[in-house]
Design a protein around this motif. Structure first.
Motif, mmCIF file in Angstrom:
data_model
loop_
_atom_site.group_PDB
_atom_site.id
_atom_site.type_symbol
_atom_site.label_atom_id
_atom_site.label_comp_id
_atom_site.label_asym_id
_atom_site.label_seq_id
_atom_site.Cartn_x
_atom_site.Cartn_y
_atom_site.Cartn_z
ATOM 1 N N GLU A 176 0.839 -1.187 0.000
ATOM 2 C CA GLU A 176 0.000 0.000 0.000
ATOM 3 C C GLU A 176 0.883 1.249 0.000
ATOM 4 O O GLU A 176 1.858 1.335 0.745
ATOM 5 C CB GLU A 176 -0.912 -0.004 1.231
ATOM 6 C CG GLU A 176 -1.899 -1.163 1.249
ATOM 7 C CD GLU A 176 -2.721 -1.193 2.522
ATOM 8 O OE1 GLU A 176 -2.481 -0.333 3.403
ATOM 9 O OE2 GLU A 176 -3.601 -2.067 2.634
ATOM 10 N N SER A 220 1.616 -4.785 3.180
ATOM 11 C CA SER A 220 1.407 -5.471 1.903
ATOM 12 C C SER A 220 -0.045 -5.355 1.497
ATOM 13 O O SER A 220 -0.948 -5.359 2.335
ATOM 14 C CB SER A 220 1.816 -6.942 2.004
ATOM 15 O OG SER A 220 1.022 -7.607 2.964
ATOM 16 N N SER A 221 -0.259 -5.233 0.184
ATOM 17 C CA SER A 221 -1.611 -5.200 -0.359
ATOM 18 C C SER A 221 -1.972 -6.579 -0.851
ATOM 19 O O SER A 221 -1.192 -7.521 -0.770
ATOM 20 C CB SER A 221 -1.701 -4.188 -1.503
ATOM 21 O OG SER A 221 -0.935 -4.630 -2.611
ATOM 22 N N GLU A 222 -3.164 -6.711 -1.403
ATOM 23 C CA GLU A 222 -3.611 -8.008 -1.896
ATOM 24 C C GLU A 222 -3.104 -8.290 -3.301
ATOM 25 O O GLU A 222 -3.347 -9.338 -3.853
ATOM 26 C CB GLU A 222 -5.150 -8.069 -1.891
ATOM 27 C CG GLU A 222 -5.741 -7.974 -0.497
ATOM 28 C CD GLU A 222 -5.280 -9.118 0.403
ATOM 29 O OE1 GLU A 222 -5.173 -10.246 -0.089
ATOM 30 O OE2 GLU A 222 -5.008 -8.870 1.579
ATOM 31 N N ILE A 223 -2.383 -7.324 -3.858
ATOM 32 C CA ILE A 223 -1.845 -7.540 -5.203
ATOM 33 C C ILE A 223 -0.779 -8.616 -5.155
ATOM 34 O O ILE A 223 -0.027 -8.722 -4.198
ATOM 35 C CB ILE A 223 -1.253 -6.233 -5.759
ATOM 36 C CG1 ILE A 223 -2.353 -5.168 -5.832
ATOM 37 C CG2 ILE A 223 -0.620 -6.423 -7.115
ATOM 38 C CD1 ILE A 223 -1.853 -3.802 -6.233
ATOM 39 N N GLU A 273 -6.246 -2.244 -13.342
ATOM 40 C CA GLU A 273 -6.567 -3.044 -12.166
ATOM 41 C C GLU A 273 -8.050 -2.909 -11.870
ATOM 42 O O GLU A 273 -8.543 -1.826 -11.537
ATOM 43 C CB GLU A 273 -5.725 -2.596 -10.972
ATOM 44 C CG GLU A 273 -4.233 -2.853 -11.156
ATOM 45 C CD GLU A 273 -3.416 -2.404 -9.964
ATOM 46 O OE1 GLU A 273 -4.013 -1.832 -9.027
ATOM 47 O OE2 GLU A 273 -2.191 -2.624 -9.964
ATOM 48 N N ASN A 302 -9.687 -4.684 -9.477
ATOM 49 C CA ASN A 302 -9.742 -4.646 -8.021
ATOM 50 C C ASN A 302 -8.432 -5.229 -7.507
ATOM 51 O O ASN A 302 -7.488 -5.431 -8.281
ATOM 52 C CB ASN A 302 -10.966 -5.405 -7.473
ATOM 53 C CG ASN A 302 -11.059 -6.823 -8.044
ATOM 54 O OD1 ASN A 302 -10.092 -7.590 -8.003
ATOM 55 N ND2 ASN A 302 -12.221 -7.170 -8.592
ATOM 56 N N ASP A 303 -8.364 -5.512 -6.209
ATOM 57 C CA ASP A 303 -7.113 -6.004 -5.634
ATOM 58 C C ASP A 303 -6.715 -7.366 -6.176
ATOM 59 O O ASP A 303 -5.544 -7.754 -6.100
ATOM 60 C CB ASP A 303 -7.237 -6.082 -4.108
ATOM 61 C CG ASP A 303 -7.268 -4.702 -3.479
ATOM 62 O OD1 ASP A 303 -6.843 -3.745 -4.158
ATOM 63 O OD2 ASP A 303 -7.722 -4.578 -2.328
ATOM 64 N N GLU A 304 -7.647 -8.128 -6.722
ATOM 65 C CA GLU A 304 -7.353 -9.492 -7.178
ATOM 66 C C GLU A 304 -7.436 -9.650 -8.688
ATOM 67 O O GLU A 304 -7.187 -10.731 -9.200
ATOM 68 C CB GLU A 304 -8.311 -10.485 -6.517
ATOM 69 C CG GLU A 304 -8.160 -10.561 -5.002
ATOM 70 C CD GLU A 304 -9.094 -11.587 -4.388
ATOM 71 O OE1 GLU A 304 -9.940 -12.133 -5.133
ATOM 72 O OE2 GLU A 304 -8.977 -11.837 -3.181
ATOM 73 N N SER A 323 -6.612 -7.952 -12.646
ATOM 74 C CA SER A 323 -5.887 -6.948 -13.419
ATOM 75 C C SER A 323 -5.694 -7.430 -14.844
ATOM 76 O O SER A 323 -5.761 -8.634 -15.142
ATOM 77 C CB SER A 323 -4.523 -6.652 -12.784
ATOM 78 O OG SER A 323 -3.703 -7.810 -12.810
#
Length: 729
Positions: free
Chosen positions: A81, A101-104, A536, A538-540, A542
């Motif tokens: 993030e 950490s992000s969910e990417i 992207e 969303n977080d999951e 792309s």
């Protein structure tokens, strides 16, 4: 009047002093770590108002200059993030920044070692594609013996099998021959000339952290030979927690693999150890009496020791040993009235390596590294003299990374060489051959801001026989917004005459002749341009699209000339017309919830107007498909089940006699089951449709006791199913 002047001067002095004091700068020391693991984070972008202030080094540190006062500083790194932090200047204490950490997918956080500077894969001016931990983990379970398969899945890359009896292969990039691809291990060349034999067949994916593929000229940083591109194999490094990785594999084509990787470090010391055994029993898939898979056994041993006297210094030494024996040919009929035709290759590769890395307070990094490799190969062919030859390869380098405000400089010197010797037989024409090159290089990266970089570089090589070569490079990276970015680059290269380089066909050493003095080095100019689009959802989820164009011209290309008579001598000479490879490379990556999709298409128009090896004219480079398409689809269920489907289409190719091969389609399917946290079971099928070159034509001409094998343009091993079990700590 004088008093008035004094007042004016005094007022100006106060204003000037206030101006200077208001803009005085302070040095702020920063360290960035992962908020959860507390591990240092490299390549973190530090900016203020979209102006780049610096990037963290390999130990997570960076010094930035700020005017005195309050500043809002932005810290960003893919997979984490973005953080905005208020920093007061001056500040004499170390400012520690923690990123969440992000969910990417963290596999996108890639340190591109091949660029030699602090740039991640998205901001590198080099066109680099990285096969990371996830891809190598899958490949280790599907093809644990070597990396040939995973390299062949990348758009623009072609694995060319050069021998039907030994299985030897080389890597071709953007339509150019394998001799124009430079193969590196941790940034050091080990597989060149005669020592390039069985190079990619002796590298297991379980021993690698990632594979970096540079498409296009990379000669400025790594030497003249990287004309088509380079492949940099990055070894796994120890972490604070104990790692143990054990894999067992078996296939329906009688191949068995057992690999082990262990690693751990503490504050001062660390180690890594890879050990593996690969066993392949001979298989005659097409029932023509000759093996399509050789009888082979190989052992690999790769220990490495690390010493960390302090947090800024790393010293490592390592050894790698590869013992390989493979026999192919007529291994199935022992009742013939003559000796059956066989070819046996026994090779040993012993490599020592060292690395010293020192970081300084001003973010300067000094690296000294080197390697030495001894390769020995014995070739025994029925009714021919036994061939025994060896080659010594050595490489030493000292380089420095120097940040300069918004820019950075990478510079260094290296010395690289190889010495070849034919031991047996005494009648060989090519008895000795060597190369020695002293080189210096510099690369300056000017970061205009966090979205634009201009990079220039130059290499000056002094080859001990062929003299001075000057190789310039220029590249631009521009990010227009969070979706669109582009790269444009140019680089020069060269290749000195070498009869031992990898070819589409494995030549008999006894046929190779010494290089005549009138043969001169070939020189190249390479251009590349690309446009990237990223979105992207969303977080999951792309989408990433890359559209690239390439053009490479090789002036006075060196050709291997042989009379039409089988077994006649092979000479080297320069062609008068250049070799030109141009085309486009398109690939799409889509991640949508539990789905991962990849599709790539490469168009290659590679021509050269000179006579080929068998004396026949050929405008298009032989065995180079003009059209190649590949796709991969993966679906995952709650990190327990993973299903994969893969396919590729290879268009028509020209044979050496100017006839065309048919196009063909290749398919594969995989299912993976994760059992608990430590066990992984994979069932995989390659070449689902069982397409083989032998279904179109015989693999050899002549008699069974004295065959001549044709150049290979398609798989010859056919359909294969493998089952692997992996245990990870």
């Amino acid at each position: 009047m004088q008093i008035g002047n004094i007042k004016i001067w005094f007022t100006c002095f106060i204003l000037l002093t206030s101006f200077i004091l208001g803009y005085s700068q302070s040095l702020i020391k920063i360290k960035v770590v992962d908020a959860k693991s507390k591990s240092a984070q490299s390549f973190v972008t530090i900016s203020e108002n979209n102006q780049l202030l610096g990037t963290t080094d390999s130990i997570g540190k960076c010094n930035i200059k700020l005017t005195d006062g309050v500043h809002s500083i932005t810290f960003s790194l893919i997979g984490f993030e973005t953080l905005n932090k208020t920093i007061n200047a001056p500040n004499s204490e170390l400012v520690e920044i923690e990123l969440n950490s992000s969910e990417i997918n963290l596999e996108e956080v890639v340190i591109v070692s091949s660029s030699r500077n602090n740039s991640n894969i998205e901001n590198s001016t080099l066109k680099v594609e990285v096969l990371g931990k996830e891809e190598l983990g899958e490949e280790a379970s599907i093809k644990p013996g070597n990396i040939a398969s995973i390299l062949g899945d990348v758009s623009g890359v072609q694995i060319q099998q050069s021998s039907a009896t030994s299985g030897n292969s080389n890597v071709r990039i953007q339509g150019l021959d394998g001799r124009y691809t430079q193969l590196l291990r941790d940034g050091m060349p080990l597989f060149e000339g005669f020592a390039g034999g069985f190079g990619i067949l002796s590298i297991p994916p379980l021993d690698l952290q990632q594979i970096e593929l540079v498409k296009g000229s990379a000669s400025t940083l790594y030497g003249g030979g990287a004309i088509g591109g380079l492949i940099n194999l990055i070894s796994r490094k120890p972490k604070m927690q104990q790692e143990a990785d054990i894999l067992l594999n078996a296939t329906t084509l009688k191949e068995f693999n057992g690999n082990v990787f262990l690693a751990k470090r503490n504050a001062k010391f660390g180690y890594s150890l890879f050990a593996g055994k690969n066993r392949q029993y001979a298989v005659d898939v097409d029932k023509d009496g000759f093996s399509d898979l050789p009888d082979a056994i190989s052992y690999i041993f790769h220990p490495k020791l690390f010493y960390y006297p302090n947090e800024k210094t790393t010293l490592s030494i390592g050894y790698s040993g590869v013992m390989d024996s493979r026999t192919g040919g007529d291994l199935f009929n022992n009742i013939l009235p003559y000796d059956p035709y066989t070819e046996k290759n026994a090779s040993n590769r012993n490599t020592g390596e060292y690395l010293f890395e020192q970081h300084y307070n001003n973010d300067i990094k000094l690296t000294i590294k080197g390697s030495a490799s001894y390769f020995n190969r014995t070739i025994i062919v029925t009714n021919q003299p036994t061939i025994q030859a060896n080659q010594i390869n050595y490489y030493n380098e000292a380089s420095a990374y120097i940040p300069i405000k918004k820019s950075n400089l990478v510079c260094g010197v290296n010395f690289v060489g190889d010495d070849y010797k034919t031991i047996k037989p005494s009648l060989a024409n090519l008895k000795y051959f060597n190369n020695k090159t002293l080189g210096s290089f510099a690369q300056f990266s000017w970061h205009l801001n966090e979205n634009a970089t201009v990079e220039t570089g130059i290499r000056i090589d002094n080859h001990f026989k062929y003299g001075i070569f000057v190789l310039p490079r220029f590249a631009i990276f521009k990010r227009f917004d969070k979706h669109w970015a582009s790269r444009v680059g140019y680089g020069a290269g060269y290749k000195t005459p070498n009869p031992l380089v990898q070819q589409n066909i494995d030549y008999n050493v006894l046929q190779l002749q010494t290089v005549n003095n009138f043969v001169v080095p070939e020189k190249s100019n390479g251009f590349n341009a690309e446009v990237n689009y990223k979105y992207e959802f969303n977080d999951e989820s792309s989408l990433f699209i890359n559209q690239a164009f390439f053009y490479t011209q090789i002036v006075k290309p060196i050709q291997f000339r042989q009379a039409p008579i089988i077994g006649s001598p092979i000479f080297l000479n320069n062609a008068s017309n250049p070799t030109i490879s141009r085309g486009s490379d398109t690939y799409i990556k889509l991640k949508y919830n539990a789905w991962e999709l990849y599709a790539g298409y490469t168009y290659t128009y590679a021509v050269s107007n000179y006579k080929a090896v068998f004396g026949m004219g050929n405008e298009f480079l032989p065995l180079t498909p003009k059209h190649r398409f590949a796709f991969v689809a993966v679906y995952e269920i709650e990190h327990i089940w993973r299903f994969g489907l893969e396919g590729s289409f290879t268009g028509k190719q020209f044979r050496y006699d100017r006839s065309k091969t048919p196009a063909y389609f290749f398919g594969a399917a995989m299912v993976q089951r994760n059992i608990g946290k430590h066990f992984i079971v994979v069932l995989n099928c390659e070449n689902l449709f069982d397409f083989r070159m032998s279904k179109v034509e015989s693999l050899y001409v002549g008699s069974k006791y004295n065959p001549t094998f044709k150049p290979l343009w398609a798989p010859i091993d056919g359909r294969v199913v493998n089952l692997s079990i992996r245990w990870k700590l």
